[in-house]
Write a protein that holds these residues in place. Sequence first.
Motif, short mmCIF file in Angstrom:
data_model
loop_
_atom_site.label_atom_id
_atom_site.label_comp_id
_atom_site.label_asym_id
_atom_site.label_seq_id
_atom_site.Cartn_x
_atom_site.Cartn_y
_atom_site.Cartn_z
N LYS B 116 11.10 -1.97 5.82
CA LYS B 116 11.37 -1.15 4.72
C LYS B 116 10.30 -0.48 3.98
CE LYS B 116 15.46 -0.51 2.45
NZ LYS B 116 16.37 0.07 3.05
N TRP B 117 10.52 0.88 4.07
CA TRP B 117 9.55 1.71 3.06
C TRP B 117 10.32 1.96 1.94
CZ3 TRP B 117 6.11 5.77 5.98
CH2 TRP B 117 5.59 5.26 7.17
N ARG B 118 9.05 1.68 0.54
CA ARG B 118 9.45 2.17 -0.60
C ARG B 118 8.70 3.01 -1.04
NH1 ARG B 118 12.06 -0.61 -5.11
NH2 ARG B 118 10.68 -0.30 -7.17
N LEU B 119 9.14 4.28 -1.76
CA LEU B 119 8.37 5.04 -2.49
C LEU B 119 7.99 4.67 -3.83
CD1 LEU B 119 8.98 8.69 -2.34
CD2 LEU B 119 7.66 7.82 -4.30
N GLU B 120 6.64 4.29 -4.07
CA GLU B 120 6.31 3.64 -5.44
C GLU B 120 5.87 4.88 -6.33
OE1 GLU B 120 6.49 0.82 -6.19
OE2 GLU B 120 6.64 -0.30 -4.27
N GLN B 121 5.32 5.74 -5.80
CA GLN B 121 4.83 7.03 -6.59
C GLN B 121 4.68 8.33 -5.81
OE1 GLN B 121 0.71 7.39 -8.45
NE2 GLN B 121 1.46 7.65 -10.27
N LEU B 122 5.29 9.13 -6.69
CA LEU B 122 4.87 10.60 -6.05
C LEU B 122 4.31 11.57 -7.03
CD1 LEU B 122 5.00 12.72 -3.43
CD2 LEU B 122 7.48 13.32 -4.12
N PRO B 124 3.61 15.40 -6.68
CA PRO B 124 3.82 16.32 -5.72
C PRO B 124 2.56 17.14 -5.47
CG PRO B 124 5.54 16.40 -7.16
CD PRO B 124 4.77 15.59 -7.83
N GLY B 125 2.04 17.15 -4.08
CA GLY B 125 0.85 17.90 -4.04
C GLY B 125 -0.33 17.23 -4.16
N GLU B 126 -0.25 16.03 -4.65
CA GLU B 126 -1.51 15.51 -5.14
C GLU B 126 -1.47 13.87 -4.67
OE1 GLU B 126 -2.60 15.05 -9.07
OE2 GLU B 126 -1.91 17.03 -9.44
N ARG B 127 -0.54 13.18 -4.70
CA ARG B 127 -0.66 11.66 -4.42
C ARG B 127 0.67 11.16 -4.05
NH1 ARG B 127 -0.88 6.41 -6.85
NH2 ARG B 127 -2.74 5.21 -6.45
N LEU B 128 0.50 10.12 -2.94
CA LEU B 128 1.92 9.48 -2.65
C LEU B 128 1.33 8.00 -2.40
CD1 LEU B 128 4.71 9.51 -1.25
CD2 LEU B 128 3.60 9.63 1.01
N GLU B 129 2.21 7.02 -3.11
CA GLU B 129 1.84 5.67 -2.88
C GLU B 129 3.37 5.19 -2.35
OE1 GLU B 129 0.22 3.47 -5.87
OE2 GLU B 129 0.56 1.78 -5.17
N ILE B 130 3.23 4.46 -1.14
CA ILE B 130 4.25 3.83 -0.56
C ILE B 130 4.00 2.36 -0.31
CG2 ILE B 130 5.29 3.63 1.74
CD1 ILE B 130 5.66 6.61 1.75
N SER B 131 5.04 1.56 -0.34
CA SER B 131 4.85 -0.13 -0.14
C SER B 131 5.86 -0.36 1.12
CB SER B 131 5.09 -0.92 -1.35
OG SER B 131 6.44 -0.65 -1.47
N ILE B 132 5.41 -1.35 1.86
CA ILE B 132 6.19 -1.67 2.88
C ILE B 132 6.19 -3.15 2.84
CG2 ILE B 132 6.98 -1.62 5.34
CD1 ILE B 132 5.01 0.75 5.80
N ALA B 133 7.23 -3.94 2.50
CA ALA B 133 7.37 -5.15 2.37
C ALA B 133 7.24 -5.91 3.83
CB ALA B 133 8.75 -5.76 1.75
N ASN B 134 7.63 -5.34 4.84
CA ASN B 134 7.65 -6.03 6.04
C ASN B 134 7.43 -5.18 7.26
OD1 ASN B 134 9.94 -4.40 5.68
ND2 ASN B 134 11.11 -5.65 6.91
N SER B 135 6.47 -4.37 7.09
CA SER B 135 5.81 -3.64 8.09
C SER B 135 5.86 -4.12 9.55
CB SER B 135 4.63 -2.76 7.92
OG SER B 135 3.44 -3.52 8.58
N TYR B 136 6.44 -3.43 10.66
CA TYR B 136 6.27 -4.25 11.78
C TYR B 136 5.09 -4.51 12.36
CZ TYR B 136 5.65 0.15 14.83
OH TYR B 136 4.91 0.90 15.61
N GLU B 137 3.92 -3.47 12.04
CA GLU B 137 2.64 -3.69 12.38
C GLU B 137 1.93 -5.24 11.76
OE1 GLU B 137 0.49 0.38 13.06
OE2 GLU B 137 1.78 0.52 11.25
N SER B 138 2.33 -5.38 10.38
CA SER B 138 1.69 -6.53 9.93
C SER B 138 2.53 -7.92 10.44
CB SER B 138 1.73 -6.40 8.46
OG SER B 138 2.97 -6.57 7.95
#
Lengths: 177, 216, 115
Positions: B116-122, B124-138
Amino acid sequence: MADFPVQFNPALNQARLAGSNMVFHCHYYNCAVHKAIEETLGDQATGLFRETAAAAVRSQLRHLIDTHDAVITRFSKGRTLFQQLGFGSFDAQQLTSAGGVVVSNSSHYALGWLSQYGIRETPVCQFIEGYLKALVEIAYGLAPEQVAVRETDCMAKGDANCRFVVEVSDGEDTHGH
Amino acid sequence: MAIDENAVVAACSHLPLIGNEDGLIPAFGLYLTRHYADFYNRSSFEAVRQVEQYRPEAILQTEAGLIEAGMLCAFYTFGGIMLSQEWEAVVTPMIESDDDWVYGVIAVVNSLGWGKWRLEQLIPGERLEISIANSYESAGWIGHYPRSQRPRCYLAQGGCAGIMNLLYQGDIRQAPALNPDYFQEIFHSPGSFRCQEIACRTMGDDMCRFVTTRTL
Amino acid sequence: MTSTREVACLHLENLELVMVVDCFGDHRIVEVNLPHPPEIADLKRLTDVGRQTILSDLPRPFFRIDCPGRFLLTGIIGDPKVRFTLRQAALTKAPKIVSQAVRELLNLKRKGAKR
Protein backbone atom coordinates in the motif's frame (compact mmCIF):
# COMPACT_ATOMS: atom_id res chain seq x y z
CA MET A 1 -12.78 -16.17 -14.94
CA ALA A 2 -9.20 -17.24 -14.50
CA ASP A 3 -8.42 -20.92 -14.06
CA PHE A 4 -6.43 -19.97 -10.97
CA PRO A 5 -8.05 -16.90 -9.42
CA VAL A 6 -5.75 -14.45 -7.68
CA GLN A 7 -7.07 -13.11 -4.38
CA PHE A 8 -6.60 -9.34 -4.28
CA ASN A 9 -6.76 -7.52 -0.95
CA PRO A 10 -7.33 -3.81 -1.73
CA ALA A 11 -6.64 -2.75 1.86
CA LEU A 12 -3.10 -4.08 1.61
CA ASN A 13 -2.62 -3.93 -2.17
CA GLN A 14 -1.58 -7.51 -1.97
CA ALA A 15 -2.36 -10.24 -4.50
CA ARG A 16 -2.02 -13.86 -3.48
CA LEU A 17 -2.27 -17.07 -5.43
CA ALA A 18 -1.88 -20.39 -3.63
CA GLY A 19 0.25 -18.96 -0.85
CA SER A 20 2.47 -16.77 -3.05
CA ASN A 21 2.52 -12.99 -3.33
CA MET A 22 2.09 -11.98 -6.96
CA VAL A 23 3.18 -8.63 -8.37
CA PHE A 24 2.52 -7.09 -11.78
CA HIS A 25 5.62 -6.21 -13.76
CA CYS A 26 6.21 -5.40 -17.40
CA HIS A 27 9.04 -6.73 -19.54
CA TYR A 28 11.02 -3.52 -19.22
CA TYR A 29 11.46 -4.17 -15.53
CA ASN A 30 11.78 -7.93 -15.83
CA CYS A 31 14.57 -7.62 -18.38
CA ALA A 32 16.28 -4.68 -16.67
CA VAL A 33 16.54 -6.57 -13.37
CA HIS A 34 17.82 -9.58 -15.27
CA LYS A 35 20.49 -7.42 -16.89
CA ALA A 36 21.47 -5.73 -13.61
CA ILE A 37 21.94 -9.07 -11.85
CA GLU A 38 23.84 -10.55 -14.79
CA GLU A 39 26.17 -7.57 -14.76
CA THR A 40 26.71 -8.08 -11.06
CA LEU A 41 27.18 -11.83 -10.88
CA GLY A 42 28.31 -12.78 -14.37
CA ASP A 43 27.90 -16.49 -15.11
CA GLN A 44 26.60 -17.18 -11.61
CA ALA A 45 23.43 -15.27 -12.41
CA THR A 46 21.94 -18.02 -14.56
CA GLY A 47 21.99 -20.53 -11.70
CA LEU A 48 20.53 -17.98 -9.31
CA PHE A 49 17.62 -17.13 -11.62
CA ARG A 50 16.93 -20.79 -12.29
CA GLU A 51 16.97 -21.82 -8.64
CA THR A 52 14.97 -18.87 -7.31
CA ALA A 53 12.39 -19.40 -10.05
CA ALA A 54 12.13 -23.12 -9.32
CA ALA A 55 11.75 -22.47 -5.57
CA ALA A 56 8.99 -19.88 -6.07
CA VAL A 57 7.08 -21.98 -8.60
CA ARG A 58 7.52 -25.27 -6.72
CA SER A 59 6.04 -23.78 -3.60
CA GLN A 60 2.97 -22.59 -5.50
CA LEU A 61 2.43 -25.64 -7.70
CA ARG A 62 2.42 -27.87 -4.63
CA HIS A 63 -0.77 -26.09 -3.62
CA LEU A 64 -2.34 -26.08 -7.06
CA ILE A 65 -1.58 -29.56 -8.36
CA ASP A 66 -3.43 -32.39 -6.73
CA THR A 67 -1.45 -35.58 -6.14
CA HIS A 68 -4.50 -37.47 -7.43
CA ASP A 69 -4.36 -35.67 -10.77
CA ALA A 70 -3.19 -37.64 -13.79
CA VAL A 71 0.21 -36.59 -15.11
CA ILE A 72 -1.38 -35.03 -18.18
CA THR A 73 -3.65 -32.95 -15.95
CA ARG A 74 -0.69 -31.82 -13.87
CA PHE A 75 1.09 -30.58 -16.98
CA SER A 76 -2.06 -28.98 -18.25
CA LYS A 77 -2.46 -27.05 -15.01
CA GLY A 78 1.18 -25.98 -15.05
CA ARG A 79 0.91 -24.81 -18.63
CA THR A 80 -2.34 -22.97 -18.00
CA LEU A 81 -0.87 -21.19 -14.98
CA PHE A 82 2.20 -20.20 -16.99
CA GLN A 83 0.02 -18.64 -19.68
CA GLN A 84 -2.34 -17.04 -17.19
CA LEU A 85 0.54 -15.26 -15.46
CA GLY A 86 1.77 -13.82 -18.76
CA PHE A 87 5.08 -15.67 -19.12
CA GLY A 88 4.24 -16.94 -22.61
CA SER A 89 3.29 -20.41 -23.75
CA PHE A 90 5.03 -23.73 -24.28
CA ASP A 91 4.53 -27.11 -25.85
CA ALA A 92 5.59 -30.08 -23.72
CA GLN A 93 4.33 -32.87 -25.97
CA GLN A 94 7.85 -34.20 -26.49
CA LEU A 95 8.36 -34.68 -22.79
CA THR A 96 8.12 -37.97 -20.86
CA SER A 97 9.11 -39.10 -17.40
CA ALA A 98 12.55 -39.83 -18.87
CA GLY A 99 12.99 -36.24 -20.02
CA GLY A 100 12.71 -34.63 -23.42
CA VAL A 101 12.22 -31.27 -25.04
CA VAL A 102 9.89 -28.35 -24.39
CA VAL A 103 9.45 -25.67 -27.04
CA SER A 104 8.13 -22.14 -26.68
CA ASN A 105 7.42 -19.74 -29.48
CA SER A 106 6.05 -17.11 -27.14
CA SER A 107 8.39 -16.27 -24.27
CA HIS A 108 7.86 -13.03 -22.37
CA TYR A 109 11.54 -12.84 -21.44
CA ALA A 110 12.92 -13.59 -24.90
CA LEU A 111 10.52 -11.25 -26.71
CA GLY A 112 11.08 -8.60 -24.07
CA TRP A 113 14.86 -8.85 -24.20
CA LEU A 114 14.91 -8.71 -27.99
CA SER A 115 12.82 -5.59 -28.13
CA GLN A 116 14.69 -3.86 -25.32
CA TYR A 117 18.31 -4.87 -25.83
CA GLY A 118 18.48 -6.77 -29.13
CA ILE A 119 20.14 -10.09 -29.91
CA ARG A 120 22.29 -11.62 -27.16
CA GLU A 121 24.80 -14.46 -27.24
CA THR A 122 23.33 -16.60 -24.48
CA PRO A 123 19.79 -17.75 -23.63
CA VAL A 124 17.76 -15.46 -21.42
CA CYS A 125 14.86 -17.62 -20.27
CA GLN A 126 16.29 -18.90 -16.99
CA PHE A 127 13.00 -18.10 -15.32
CA ILE A 128 11.30 -20.57 -17.67
CA GLU A 129 14.02 -23.15 -16.99
CA GLY A 130 13.18 -22.86 -13.31
CA TYR A 131 9.45 -22.96 -13.96
CA LEU A 132 9.73 -26.12 -16.07
CA LYS A 133 12.04 -27.75 -13.56
CA ALA A 134 9.50 -27.24 -10.76
CA LEU A 135 6.66 -28.43 -13.00
CA VAL A 136 8.48 -31.60 -14.09
CA GLU A 137 9.39 -32.40 -10.47
CA ILE A 138 5.81 -32.07 -9.34
CA ALA A 139 4.22 -33.67 -12.39
CA TYR A 140 6.35 -36.81 -12.10
CA GLY A 141 6.86 -36.79 -8.34
CA LEU A 142 10.63 -36.30 -8.62
CA ALA A 143 13.11 -34.78 -6.21
CA PRO A 144 14.68 -31.42 -7.18
CA GLU A 145 18.09 -33.00 -7.69
CA GLN A 146 16.65 -35.39 -10.29
CA VAL A 147 15.60 -32.73 -12.76
CA ALA A 148 17.74 -30.38 -14.80
CA VAL A 149 16.43 -28.02 -17.49
CA ARG A 150 18.63 -26.11 -19.90
CA GLU A 151 17.61 -23.73 -22.65
CA THR A 152 19.55 -24.59 -25.80
CA ASP A 153 17.85 -22.31 -28.32
CA CYS A 154 16.44 -18.91 -27.44
CA MET A 155 14.60 -16.32 -29.51
CA ALA A 156 16.71 -13.69 -27.76
CA LYS A 157 19.75 -15.28 -29.48
CA GLY A 158 18.01 -15.08 -32.82
CA ASP A 159 16.74 -18.66 -32.82
CA ALA A 160 13.33 -19.44 -34.28
CA ASN A 161 11.96 -20.45 -30.90
CA CYS A 162 13.04 -21.22 -27.37
CA ARG A 163 13.95 -24.86 -26.78
CA PHE A 164 14.43 -26.43 -23.37
CA VAL A 165 16.10 -29.79 -22.82
CA VAL A 166 14.82 -31.59 -19.76
CA GLU A 167 17.08 -34.22 -18.20
CA VAL A 168 15.76 -36.61 -15.60
CA SER A 169 18.20 -38.70 -13.60
CA ASP A 170 17.68 -41.52 -11.10
CA GLY A 171 18.71 -39.21 -8.29
CA GLU A 172 22.25 -40.48 -7.85
CA ASP A 173 23.77 -38.72 -10.83
CA THR A 174 22.95 -35.06 -10.63
CA HIS A 175 25.20 -34.10 -13.56
CA GLY A 176 26.83 -31.59 -11.29
CA HIS A 177 23.81 -29.28 -11.60
CA MET B 1 -7.59 16.15 -4.47
CA ALA B 2 -10.25 14.71 -6.74
CA ILE B 3 -8.90 11.21 -7.21
CA ASP B 4 -11.08 8.53 -5.63
CA GLU B 5 -8.42 5.90 -4.99
CA ASN B 6 -10.91 3.23 -3.98
CA ALA B 7 -12.78 3.67 -7.25
CA VAL B 8 -9.55 3.47 -9.25
CA VAL B 9 -8.40 0.33 -7.46
CA ALA B 10 -11.85 -1.24 -7.84
CA ALA B 11 -11.90 -0.50 -11.57
CA CYS B 12 -8.39 -1.84 -12.12
CA SER B 13 -9.03 -4.96 -10.11
CA HIS B 14 -12.10 -5.68 -12.25
CA LEU B 15 -9.98 -5.82 -15.38
CA PRO B 16 -9.34 -9.46 -16.26
CA LEU B 17 -5.56 -9.19 -16.54
CA ILE B 18 -5.02 -12.80 -17.52
CA GLY B 19 -2.73 -14.22 -20.16
CA ASN B 20 -4.27 -15.08 -23.53
CA GLU B 21 -3.42 -18.22 -25.54
CA ASP B 22 -0.07 -16.65 -26.49
CA GLY B 23 0.54 -16.31 -22.76
CA LEU B 24 0.64 -12.53 -22.93
CA ILE B 25 -1.24 -9.98 -20.83
CA PRO B 26 -1.81 -6.83 -22.88
CA ALA B 27 -2.83 -3.97 -20.58
CA PHE B 28 -2.05 -0.27 -20.18
CA GLY B 29 -0.29 -0.40 -23.55
CA LEU B 30 2.21 -2.94 -22.20
CA TYR B 31 2.64 -6.68 -21.84
CA LEU B 32 2.49 -7.51 -18.16
CA THR B 33 3.42 -10.52 -16.11
CA ARG B 34 1.86 -11.41 -12.81
CA HIS B 35 5.15 -12.42 -11.32
CA TYR B 36 6.35 -14.12 -8.18
CA ALA B 37 7.40 -11.54 -5.58
CA ASP B 38 9.66 -14.20 -4.09
CA PHE B 39 11.51 -14.63 -7.39
CA TYR B 40 12.48 -10.98 -7.58
CA ASN B 41 13.21 -10.62 -3.92
CA ARG B 42 15.46 -13.65 -3.70
CA SER B 43 17.25 -12.97 -7.00
CA SER B 44 17.95 -9.33 -6.13
CA PHE B 45 18.82 -9.86 -2.49
CA GLU B 46 21.10 -12.84 -3.13
CA ALA B 47 22.97 -10.84 -5.75
CA VAL B 48 23.33 -7.87 -3.42
CA ARG B 49 24.42 -10.06 -0.50
CA GLN B 50 27.09 -11.71 -2.58
CA VAL B 51 28.47 -8.33 -3.48
CA GLU B 52 28.33 -7.18 0.13
CA GLN B 53 30.29 -10.24 1.18
CA TYR B 54 32.90 -10.50 -1.55
CA ARG B 55 33.07 -7.10 -3.29
CA PRO B 56 31.77 -4.50 -0.85
CA GLU B 57 33.29 -1.72 -2.93
CA ALA B 58 30.72 -2.55 -5.65
CA ILE B 59 27.60 -2.37 -3.52
CA LEU B 60 26.51 1.10 -4.56
CA GLN B 61 26.92 0.19 -8.22
CA THR B 62 24.89 -2.99 -7.75
CA GLU B 63 22.11 -1.16 -5.96
CA ALA B 64 22.17 1.53 -8.65
CA GLY B 65 21.52 -1.16 -11.27
CA LEU B 66 18.47 -2.41 -9.40
CA ILE B 67 17.19 1.13 -8.84
CA GLU B 68 17.74 1.87 -12.53
CA ALA B 69 15.52 -1.13 -13.30
CA GLY B 70 12.89 0.44 -11.04
CA MET B 71 13.20 3.71 -12.92
CA LEU B 72 12.77 1.93 -16.25
CA CYS B 73 9.72 0.24 -14.78
CA ALA B 74 8.32 3.59 -13.73
CA PHE B 75 9.07 5.19 -17.07
CA TYR B 76 7.42 2.52 -19.17
CA THR B 77 4.81 1.13 -16.81
CA PHE B 78 3.68 4.31 -15.06
CA GLY B 79 4.17 6.26 -18.26
CA GLY B 80 2.29 3.60 -20.22
CA ILE B 81 -0.50 3.64 -17.67
CA MET B 82 -0.85 7.42 -17.89
CA LEU B 83 -1.07 7.26 -21.69
CA SER B 84 -3.45 4.31 -21.80
CA GLN B 85 -7.11 3.98 -22.69
CA GLU B 86 -7.63 2.54 -19.21
CA TRP B 87 -6.27 5.75 -17.65
CA GLU B 88 -8.42 7.84 -19.97
CA ALA B 89 -11.50 5.95 -18.89
CA VAL B 90 -10.82 5.50 -15.18
CA VAL B 91 -8.60 8.36 -13.99
CA THR B 92 -8.88 11.23 -16.47
CA PRO B 93 -12.50 12.09 -15.53
CA MET B 94 -11.34 12.57 -11.91
CA ILE B 95 -8.42 14.85 -12.69
CA GLU B 96 -8.97 18.47 -11.66
CA SER B 97 -5.40 19.68 -11.25
CA ASP B 98 -1.92 18.70 -12.40
CA ASP B 99 -1.18 17.22 -8.95
CA ASP B 100 -4.01 14.75 -9.46
CA TRP B 101 -1.81 12.95 -11.95
CA VAL B 102 0.42 11.97 -9.04
CA TYR B 103 -2.51 10.85 -6.91
CA GLY B 104 -3.94 9.02 -9.89
CA VAL B 105 -0.83 7.03 -10.71
CA ILE B 106 -0.35 6.09 -7.05
CA ALA B 107 -3.95 4.87 -7.02
CA VAL B 108 -3.20 2.62 -9.99
CA VAL B 109 0.05 1.42 -8.35
CA ASN B 110 -2.16 0.38 -5.46
CA SER B 111 -3.74 -2.23 -7.69
CA LEU B 112 -0.47 -3.86 -8.78
CA GLY B 113 0.14 -5.95 -5.66
CA TRP B 114 3.17 -3.95 -4.55
CA GLY B 115 1.92 -3.09 -1.04
CA LYS B 116 0.00 0.00 0.00
CA TRP B 117 1.58 3.21 -1.24
CA ARG B 118 0.54 6.40 0.53
CA LEU B 119 1.33 9.91 -0.60
CA GLU B 120 2.58 11.79 2.46
CA GLN B 121 3.66 15.05 0.86
CA LEU B 122 3.79 16.53 -2.61
CA ILE B 123 5.45 19.84 -3.39
CA PRO B 124 4.86 20.00 -7.14
CA GLY B 125 8.08 20.11 -9.08
CA GLU B 126 10.17 19.84 -5.91
CA ARG B 127 9.53 17.02 -3.50
CA LEU B 128 7.52 13.83 -3.11
CA GLU B 129 7.29 11.77 0.03
CA ILE B 130 5.70 8.36 -0.04
CA SER B 131 5.32 5.72 2.63
CA ILE B 132 4.66 2.02 2.14
CA ALA B 133 3.45 0.09 5.15
CA ASN B 134 4.01 -3.31 3.54
CA SER B 135 6.30 -3.07 0.54
CA TYR B 136 6.74 -6.48 -1.05
CA GLU B 137 10.47 -5.96 -1.18
CA SER B 138 10.80 -5.35 2.55
CA ALA B 139 8.47 -8.29 3.20
CA GLY B 140 10.73 -10.49 1.11
CA TRP B 141 13.80 -9.43 3.05
CA ILE B 142 12.21 -9.79 6.47
CA GLY B 143 11.07 -13.29 5.62
CA HIS B 144 14.54 -14.59 4.83
CA TYR B 145 17.36 -12.38 6.12
CA PRO B 146 18.51 -10.73 9.34
CA ARG B 147 17.90 -7.06 10.11
CA SER B 148 19.50 -4.95 7.43
CA GLN B 149 21.93 -2.09 7.83
CA ARG B 150 20.70 -0.39 4.68
CA PRO B 151 17.37 0.12 2.89
CA ARG B 152 16.31 -2.61 0.46
CA CYS B 153 13.32 -1.37 -1.55
CA TYR B 154 15.05 -0.82 -4.87
CA LEU B 155 12.00 -1.02 -7.13
CA ALA B 156 10.10 1.47 -4.98
CA GLN B 157 13.02 3.93 -5.02
CA GLY B 158 13.06 3.81 -8.82
CA GLY B 159 9.28 4.06 -8.92
CA CYS B 160 9.10 7.18 -6.75
CA ALA B 161 11.80 8.91 -8.78
CA GLY B 162 9.92 7.89 -11.91
CA ILE B 163 6.68 9.56 -10.89
CA MET B 164 8.42 12.90 -10.39
CA ASN B 165 10.54 12.63 -13.53
CA LEU B 166 7.53 11.76 -15.69
CA LEU B 167 5.53 14.70 -14.37
CA TYR B 168 8.00 17.41 -13.46
CA GLN B 169 11.23 16.75 -15.34
CA GLY B 170 9.40 15.63 -18.45
CA ASP B 171 5.70 16.13 -19.02
CA ILE B 172 3.70 12.98 -19.48
CA ARG B 173 0.57 15.12 -19.84
CA GLN B 174 1.78 16.08 -23.30
CA ALA B 175 1.75 12.39 -24.35
CA PRO B 176 5.41 12.13 -25.37
CA ALA B 177 6.75 8.99 -27.05
CA LEU B 178 8.21 6.76 -24.36
CA ASN B 179 11.51 5.73 -25.88
CA PRO B 180 15.12 5.34 -24.66
CA ASP B 181 16.07 8.88 -25.67
CA TYR B 182 13.26 10.38 -23.66
CA PHE B 183 14.16 8.16 -20.72
CA GLN B 184 17.72 9.47 -20.79
CA GLU B 185 16.51 13.01 -21.13
CA ILE B 186 14.26 13.02 -18.10
CA PHE B 187 15.99 10.51 -15.81
CA HIS B 188 19.65 11.25 -16.43
CA SER B 189 20.03 14.96 -16.89
CA PRO B 190 20.78 17.83 -14.51
CA GLY B 191 17.85 18.34 -12.19
CA SER B 192 16.43 14.84 -12.67
CA PHE B 193 14.74 13.46 -9.58
CA ARG B 194 16.30 10.80 -7.39
CA CYS B 195 14.74 9.00 -4.47
CA GLN B 196 16.23 8.21 -1.10
CA GLU B 197 14.68 5.56 1.10
CA ILE B 198 15.00 7.22 4.51
CA ALA B 199 13.37 4.42 6.53
CA CYS B 200 12.95 0.74 5.74
CA ARG B 201 11.21 -2.08 7.54
CA THR B 202 14.23 -4.27 6.83
CA MET B 203 16.16 -1.94 9.17
CA GLY B 204 13.57 -2.20 11.91
CA ASP B 205 11.48 0.85 10.95
CA ASP B 206 7.71 0.58 11.16
CA MET B 207 7.29 1.41 7.50
CA CYS B 208 9.35 2.25 4.44
CA ARG B 209 9.62 5.96 3.59
CA PHE B 210 10.81 7.50 0.36
CA VAL B 211 11.81 11.10 -0.27
CA THR B 212 12.27 12.20 -3.87
CA THR B 213 14.00 15.46 -4.74
CA ARG B 214 15.95 16.90 -7.64
CA THR B 215 19.62 16.17 -8.07
CA LEU B 216 21.79 19.26 -7.97
CA MET C 1 0.80 3.06 -26.12
CA THR C 2 4.31 2.99 -24.80
CA SER C 3 7.12 3.15 -27.27
CA THR C 4 4.89 2.32 -30.17
CA ARG C 5 5.15 3.96 -33.53
CA GLU C 6 2.93 4.05 -36.52
CA VAL C 7 4.28 1.87 -39.29
CA ALA C 8 1.50 1.78 -41.82
CA CYS C 9 -1.86 3.23 -42.47
CA LEU C 10 -4.27 1.17 -44.54
CA HIS C 11 -7.48 2.38 -45.99
CA LEU C 12 -9.83 -0.51 -46.23
CA GLU C 13 -13.48 -0.14 -47.09
CA ASN C 14 -13.46 3.49 -45.92
CA LEU C 15 -11.78 2.51 -42.66
CA GLU C 16 -8.42 3.87 -41.64
CA LEU C 17 -6.40 1.13 -39.94
CA VAL C 18 -3.27 2.39 -38.24
CA MET C 19 -0.77 -0.38 -37.68
CA VAL C 20 1.62 0.35 -34.84
CA VAL C 21 4.64 -1.47 -33.44
CA ASP C 22 4.00 -2.66 -29.93
CA CYS C 23 6.48 -2.71 -27.07
CA PHE C 24 7.69 -6.19 -28.13
CA GLY C 25 8.60 -4.77 -31.53
CA ASP C 26 5.81 -6.69 -33.24
CA HIS C 27 2.93 -5.46 -35.34
CA ARG C 28 0.27 -6.70 -32.99
CA ILE C 29 -1.65 -3.48 -32.59
CA VAL C 30 -4.10 -1.91 -34.97
CA GLU C 31 -5.81 1.34 -34.07
CA VAL C 32 -9.01 2.25 -35.83
CA ASN C 33 -10.97 5.46 -35.90
CA LEU C 34 -14.50 4.17 -36.31
CA PRO C 35 -16.97 6.11 -38.46
CA HIS C 36 -18.98 6.69 -35.29
CA PRO C 37 -18.35 5.98 -31.59
CA PRO C 38 -19.36 2.51 -30.40
CA GLU C 39 -22.25 2.04 -28.01
CA ILE C 40 -22.71 -0.87 -25.61
CA ALA C 41 -25.30 -2.39 -27.96
CA ASP C 42 -22.69 -2.44 -30.73
CA LEU C 43 -20.35 -4.59 -28.65
CA LYS C 44 -22.93 -7.36 -28.48
CA ARG C 45 -22.75 -7.86 -32.25
CA LEU C 46 -19.20 -9.20 -32.14
CA THR C 47 -19.06 -12.93 -32.71
CA ASP C 48 -16.86 -15.60 -31.12
CA VAL C 49 -16.31 -13.49 -28.03
CA GLY C 50 -14.57 -15.07 -25.07
CA ARG C 51 -14.19 -12.82 -22.07
CA GLN C 52 -15.99 -9.48 -22.17
CA THR C 53 -15.55 -6.72 -19.60
CA ILE C 54 -17.45 -3.46 -19.68
CA LEU C 55 -16.81 -1.07 -16.81
CA SER C 56 -20.15 0.64 -17.35
CA ASP C 57 -20.17 2.46 -14.00
CA LEU C 58 -17.31 4.70 -15.07
CA PRO C 59 -18.06 8.20 -16.36
CA ARG C 60 -16.34 7.04 -19.56
CA PRO C 61 -17.21 3.33 -19.73
CA PHE C 62 -14.22 1.23 -20.71
CA PHE C 63 -14.57 -2.04 -22.58
CA ARG C 64 -12.21 -4.91 -23.08
CA ILE C 65 -13.40 -7.72 -25.32
CA ASP C 66 -11.29 -10.79 -25.83
CA CYS C 67 -11.83 -12.94 -28.92
CA PRO C 68 -9.64 -16.04 -28.57
CA GLY C 69 -7.45 -16.77 -31.55
CA ARG C 70 -8.03 -13.30 -32.98
CA PHE C 71 -7.67 -10.20 -30.82
CA LEU C 72 -8.32 -8.16 -27.73
CA LEU C 73 -10.46 -5.12 -28.49
CA THR C 74 -10.29 -2.19 -26.08
CA GLY C 75 -11.87 1.22 -26.12
CA ILE C 76 -14.20 3.67 -24.46
CA ILE C 77 -17.92 3.89 -25.10
CA GLY C 78 -18.53 7.12 -26.98
CA ASP C 79 -14.97 7.39 -28.29
CA PRO C 80 -14.48 6.37 -31.93
CA LYS C 81 -10.84 5.37 -31.40
CA VAL C 82 -10.51 1.66 -30.61
CA ARG C 83 -7.51 -0.64 -30.42
CA PHE C 84 -7.10 -4.23 -31.55
CA THR C 85 -4.23 -6.19 -29.99
CA LEU C 86 -3.86 -9.22 -32.22
CA ARG C 87 -2.88 -12.74 -31.31
CA GLN C 88 0.27 -14.16 -32.79
CA ALA C 89 -1.72 -16.56 -34.98
CA ALA C 90 -3.74 -13.69 -36.40
CA LEU C 91 -0.88 -11.37 -37.31
CA THR C 92 -0.66 -12.31 -40.98
CA LYS C 93 -4.38 -11.69 -41.48
CA ALA C 94 -4.60 -8.53 -39.40
CA PRO C 95 -6.35 -6.18 -41.87
CA LYS C 96 -8.94 -8.79 -42.79
CA ILE C 97 -9.67 -9.76 -39.21
CA VAL C 98 -9.90 -6.18 -38.03
CA SER C 99 -12.10 -4.99 -40.86
CA GLN C 100 -14.42 -7.95 -40.37
CA ALA C 101 -14.68 -7.20 -36.65
CA VAL C 102 -15.40 -3.54 -37.35
CA ARG C 103 -18.16 -4.50 -39.78
CA GLU C 104 -19.69 -6.74 -37.12
CA LEU C 105 -19.35 -4.07 -34.50
CA LEU C 106 -20.98 -1.34 -36.52
CA ASN C 107 -23.33 -3.62 -38.42
CA LEU C 108 -21.84 -2.57 -41.74
CA LYS C 109 -22.34 -4.51 -44.92
CA ARG C 110 -19.28 -5.55 -46.89
CA LYS C 111 -18.88 -3.49 -50.05
CA GLY C 112 -20.31 -5.34 -52.97
CA ALA C 113 -22.14 -7.85 -50.78
CA LYS C 114 -25.54 -8.98 -52.05
CA ARG C 115 -28.47 -7.53 -50.17
